[in-house]
Design a protein around this motif. Structure first.
Motif, mmCIF file in Angstrom:
data_model
loop_
_atom_site.group_PDB
_atom_site.id
_atom_site.type_symbol
_atom_site.label_atom_id
_atom_site.label_comp_id
_atom_site.label_asym_id
_atom_site.label_seq_id
_atom_site.Cartn_x
_atom_site.Cartn_y
_atom_site.Cartn_z
ATOM 1 N N THR A 83 0.830 -1.208 0.000
ATOM 2 C CA THR A 83 0.000 0.000 0.000
ATOM 3 C C THR A 83 0.861 1.252 0.000
ATOM 4 O O THR A 83 0.589 2.214 -0.737
ATOM 5 N N GLN A 84 1.909 1.267 0.801
ATOM 6 C CA GLN A 84 2.804 2.424 0.830
ATOM 7 C C GLN A 84 3.526 2.604 -0.501
ATOM 8 O O GLN A 84 3.763 3.734 -0.941
ATOM 9 N N ILE A 85 3.847 1.497 -1.169
ATOM 10 C CA ILE A 85 4.483 1.594 -2.496
ATOM 11 C C ILE A 85 3.533 2.269 -3.478
ATOM 12 O O ILE A 85 3.936 3.143 -4.263
ATOM 13 N N GLU A 86 2.262 1.876 -3.428
ATOM 14 C CA GLU A 86 1.289 2.487 -4.337
ATOM 15 C C GLU A 86 1.079 3.961 -4.005
ATOM 16 O O GLU A 86 0.848 4.774 -4.912
ATOM 17 N N ILE A 87 1.153 4.305 -2.738
ATOM 18 C CA ILE A 87 1.029 5.723 -2.360
ATOM 19 C C ILE A 87 2.187 6.524 -2.937
ATOM 20 O O ILE A 87 2.007 7.629 -3.468
ATOM 21 N N LEU A 88 3.388 5.975 -2.847
ATOM 22 C CA LEU A 88 4.557 6.661 -3.393
ATOM 23 C C LEU A 88 4.458 6.836 -4.904
ATOM 24 O O LEU A 88 4.972 7.805 -5.459
ATOM 25 N N MET A 94 2.852 12.194 -7.509
ATOM 26 C CA MET A 94 3.596 12.680 -8.673
ATOM 27 C C MET A 94 3.268 14.148 -8.953
ATOM 28 O O MET A 94 4.154 14.932 -9.328
ATOM 29 N N ARG A 95 1.998 14.519 -8.799
ATOM 30 C CA ARG A 95 1.633 15.918 -9.013
ATOM 31 C C ARG A 95 2.290 16.826 -7.971
ATOM 32 O O ARG A 95 2.753 17.928 -8.301
ATOM 33 N N GLN A 96 2.323 16.382 -6.725
ATOM 34 C CA GLN A 96 2.998 17.168 -5.691
ATOM 35 C C GLN A 96 4.483 17.319 -6.000
ATOM 36 O O GLN A 96 5.054 18.405 -5.841
ATOM 37 N N LEU A 97 5.096 16.227 -6.460
ATOM 38 C CA LEU A 97 6.521 16.269 -6.791
ATOM 39 C C LEU A 97 6.772 17.209 -7.968
ATOM 40 O O LEU A 97 7.718 18.012 -7.955
ATOM 41 N N ALA A 98 5.922 17.111 -9.003
ATOM 42 C CA ALA A 98 6.081 17.995 -10.169
ATOM 43 C C ALA A 98 5.897 19.454 -9.780
ATOM 44 O O ALA A 98 6.608 20.345 -10.270
ATOM 45 N N VAL A 138 9.970 7.115 -12.368
ATOM 46 C CA VAL A 138 10.141 6.805 -10.942
ATOM 47 C C VAL A 138 9.701 5.365 -10.684
ATOM 48 O O VAL A 138 8.679 4.917 -11.219
ATOM 49 N N SER A 139 10.456 4.659 -9.889
ATOM 50 C CA SER A 139 10.087 3.296 -9.513
ATOM 51 C C SER A 139 10.334 3.112 -8.019
ATOM 52 O O SER A 139 11.228 3.740 -7.438
ATOM 53 N N VAL A 140 9.506 2.245 -7.413
ATOM 54 C CA VAL A 140 9.599 1.952 -5.980
ATOM 55 C C VAL A 140 9.575 0.443 -5.819
ATOM 56 O O VAL A 140 8.747 -0.241 -6.427
ATOM 57 N N ALA A 169 11.138 11.349 -1.512
ATOM 58 C CA ALA A 169 11.244 10.768 -0.170
ATOM 59 C C ALA A 169 10.861 11.788 0.899
ATOM 60 O O ALA A 169 10.154 11.471 1.863
ATOM 61 N N THR A 170 11.300 13.032 0.723
ATOM 62 C CA THR A 170 10.972 14.073 1.698
ATOM 63 C C THR A 170 9.469 14.346 1.726
ATOM 64 O O THR A 170 8.862 14.505 2.795
#
Length: 669
Positions: A83-88, A94-98, A138-140, A169-170
């Motif tokens: 679940t955490q992987i899917e959240i990442l 991705m929108r927040q990161l962009a 990006v991959s997790v 990560a941050t």
């Protein structure tokens, strides 16, 4: 060995033989593929860098109990980790990161900022497209049997790749803290509202208890219960009295008719009179009846009094019971209100304690994960020059094998000596190998300098087959044509003329392919005028024929004509010219256009003694040969023989004898 195994072994042997025969081609294509792959990796492909960051899912206890489910730590089972992987990897992350890195303004992720591709045009430029492009980079992954996640990002810039993965990560770690704080604030707000509500409820319950307590009577419930018990006892006694009086009235009524029962009454007068009456005293009998009547009246009066007293007691008893029930109900209500007030007070104390604990935890939140290895530098992952080189070499080898197999398939479909003779019923009287020259101008020098070469020897074989087919009357006028352009019929004409001249014969080579005019590449010294001028008789033909000192050939060049070539060759002047030339030369070799393209060969063939049809050994389809023979047969001409050109019999460089496109034959028609 079975026939099937033998066939498979033979097929394998043929394949290995084909590969061995084309080993230099395979080597060339392999080296070419290897070189192109290396050059593409160095100069064409953009480098791609990958950076990695590791996260530890570490749900530790902070010493406080979670409230309302808001402060539960992160579970670490497989489903929770996934679940955490899917959240990442989610679109929101991705929108927040962009947005954090302003990747909308980066051409690497925003395709609209790059030049449009041909046939594709402008590509998407929205935030969703940027987020999708970022997600593709990006991959997790979860390190097996651990709570460690590996985050990796790829970019064309090494620093950018490291920044992307570290920022992701941050954002994830900070997002956990922010989420916990939001949950705590929600819990605090909910608890605060609940505490206020409980306080209001306690006040309401206190007011209700005071009102109920004030409504209770001064007399105690115990005294009311004692009065109710005494009244009930008195009523019971009175009811017993009523029953005794009723029984006495019944006995008195029965005694009026029978004095013998007087003994059961405690009335002495009644007993004396009953005794006297029974003794026969008439006056005593009357006195007895009067006494019975008197007792009956007395009993009736007492019974009526008892009824009135019973009614009074019953009414009082009902009122006492109503008062008692009202008092007990009010008491029960008071006790219930008091119990509710105590329970509400206890719940209020509990929620107030939880509220204080939850408010205290606002500043003590820690994430359920932590960065254990941030990305410092990225490593180059593409292009992998070694892998590309291996792939290029393999692709080149596969391409070489494909070329060999394609060539083998084409050769299998192309006419061979046996297949062409069987299909056309025409003899193959010559086979000419490829001329090992680089240009047309080198052909004559090669023929004169290499008198014993395979090509010259093959020309001698063709000459022998042609002349000895009718040794008593060898052909003088020999027409050389082909099915379609590019089969080497001009080369056949020149080689045959050179071979005939080698016998010391007078040989004339005529260029009748006036649509192309290619003799100038072989015989550069061209006098003014040629075949068309000779047909006009403005200049004597002997003045238009040039002598080639290298081969000893006389050459009559072609030239452009304003008239139709077919009409020109059908004229009486053409036939008269060749009748004159027959007397001047031993052999006349005519280079004619392809028979399936223009009608010239069939017209000129009417003046020829022999017709040679040149067939490319590796290119011409058998159906073309059959059509060409049918074209000659349609004008009552018989092809003397077929000449297989460009036979792979010797090593050398392929001659550039490509005739040209079909349309060039129609430029002057």
């Amino acid at each position: 060995m079975t026939p099937e195994m033998q066939a498979e072994q033979d097929e394998l042997g043929r394949l290995l033989g084909l590969l061995w025969a084309g080993k230099w081609l395979l080597a060339a294509t392999t080296v070419l593929g290897l070189t192109l792959a290396i050059l593409a990796a160095i100069y064409v492909a953009k480098p791609v860098y990958q950076a990695e960051t590791t996260l530890l899912l570490d749900p530790g206890s902070d010493g406080f109990e979670a409230t309302a489910g808001a402060l539960n730590g992160l579970a670490t089972d497989v489903s929770a980790i996934n679940t955490q992987i899917e959240i990442l990897r989610s679109d929101q992350m991705m929108r927040q990161l962009a947005e954090r890195m302003n990747l909308v303004a980066d051409p690497e992720f925003n395709a609209s900022l790059r030049p449009p591709l041909p046939l594709i045009g402008q590509r998407g430029s929205g935030a969703e497209d940027v987020a999708k492009a970022l997600a593709a980079r990006v991959s997790v992954a979860n390190i097996r049997n651990s709570h460690v996640l590996t985050l990796s990002a790829r970019s064309e810039d090494a620093a950018k790749a490291a920044e992307i993965v570290n920022t992701l990560a941050t954002l994830y770690v900070d997002g956990q803290v922010a989420e916990k704080r939001r949950d705590i604030n929600t819990a605090v707000n909910w608890l605060s509202d609940r505490v206020v509500s409980l306080e209001q409820e306690i006040e309401q319950q206190d007011d209700a208890a005071a009102q109920v307590g004030a409504a209770i009577a001064v007399q105690s419930i115990e005294a009311l219960a004692k009065q109710l018990s005494d009244t009930q006892a008195r009523l019971d006694q009175l009811l017993n009295r009523q029953r005794s009086l009723q029984q006495r009235a019944q006995r008195l009524e029965a005694l009026a008719d029978n004095p013998t029962g007087a003994a059961s009454f405690e009335d002495e007068l009644l007993q004396r009179q009953a005794t006297a009456a029974l003794a026969g005293d008439t006056e005593a009998l009357q006195g007895f009846a009067a006494r019975v009547a008197e007792l009956q009246n007395q009993t009736i009066r007492e019974l009526a009094l008892a009824d009135r007293q019973a009614n009074v007691l019953q009414s009082g008893l009902r009122q006492l019971e109503a008062d008692y029930r009202a008092q007990t109900d009010q008491l029960a209500q008071l006790r219930q209100v008091e119990r509710d007030a105590r329970a509400t007070e206890l719940l209020h104390q509990t929620f107030l304690s939880r509220l204080k604990e939850t408010a205290l935890r606002r500043g003590l939140q820690t994430p359920d994960s932590r960065i254990i290895s941030p990305a410092i530098e990225a490593r180059k992952v593409a292009p992998n020059t070694a892998k590309l080189a291996v792939f290029g070499a393999l692709a080149g080898a596969v391409a070489g094998i494909g070329i060999l197999l394609l060539r083998q398939a084409q050769q299998a479909r192309a006419p061979t000596l046996a297949t062409i003779e069987a299909a056309t019923r025409s003899p193959v009287i010559g086979q000419l190998p490829k001329a090992p020259v680089r240009s047309r101008a080198q052909l004559i020098d090669y023929l004169t300098a290499r008198a014993t070469s395979p090509l010259v020897e093959a020309a001698h074989n063709l000459r022998t087959s042609l002349l000895w087919r009718n040794k008593t009357d060898p052909p003088k006028v020999i027409l050389c044509s082909s099915c379609v352009p590019g089969e080497g019929k001009m080369t056949t004409a020149i080689i045959l003329a050179h071979s005939l001249a080698g016998l010391g014969k007078r040989v004339l080579l005529v260029e009748a392919d006036i649509r192309r005019l290619s003799f100038q590449h072989y015989f550069p010294e061209n006098p003014k005028g040629g075949l068309v001028t000779a047909l006009s008789y403005r200049v004597p033909v002997q003045d238009l024929i040039q002598r080639d000192a290298r081969t000893g050939l006389d050459v009559l060049m072609g030239e452009r004509s304003a008239d139709s070539a077919a009409d020109l060759f059908s004229s009486p002047e053409f036939h008269a010219l060749f009748e004159d030339l027959r007397h001047r030369y031993d052999h006349i070799v005519i280079d004619c256009p392809p028979v399936l393209v223009v009608p010239d060969a069939r017209v000129i063939g009417q003046s020829a003694d022999a017709i040679l049809l040149t067939v490319a050994a590796s290119d011409t389809n058998r159906s073309l040969v059959e059509n060409a023979l049918r074209e000659f047969s349609s004008v009552n001409l018989q092809v003397t023989g077929l000449v297989m050109s460009r036979v792979s019999a010797t090593k050398g460089t392929k001659t550039d004898l490509v005739y040209g496109t079909y349309g060039q034959y129609y430029d002057t028609v």
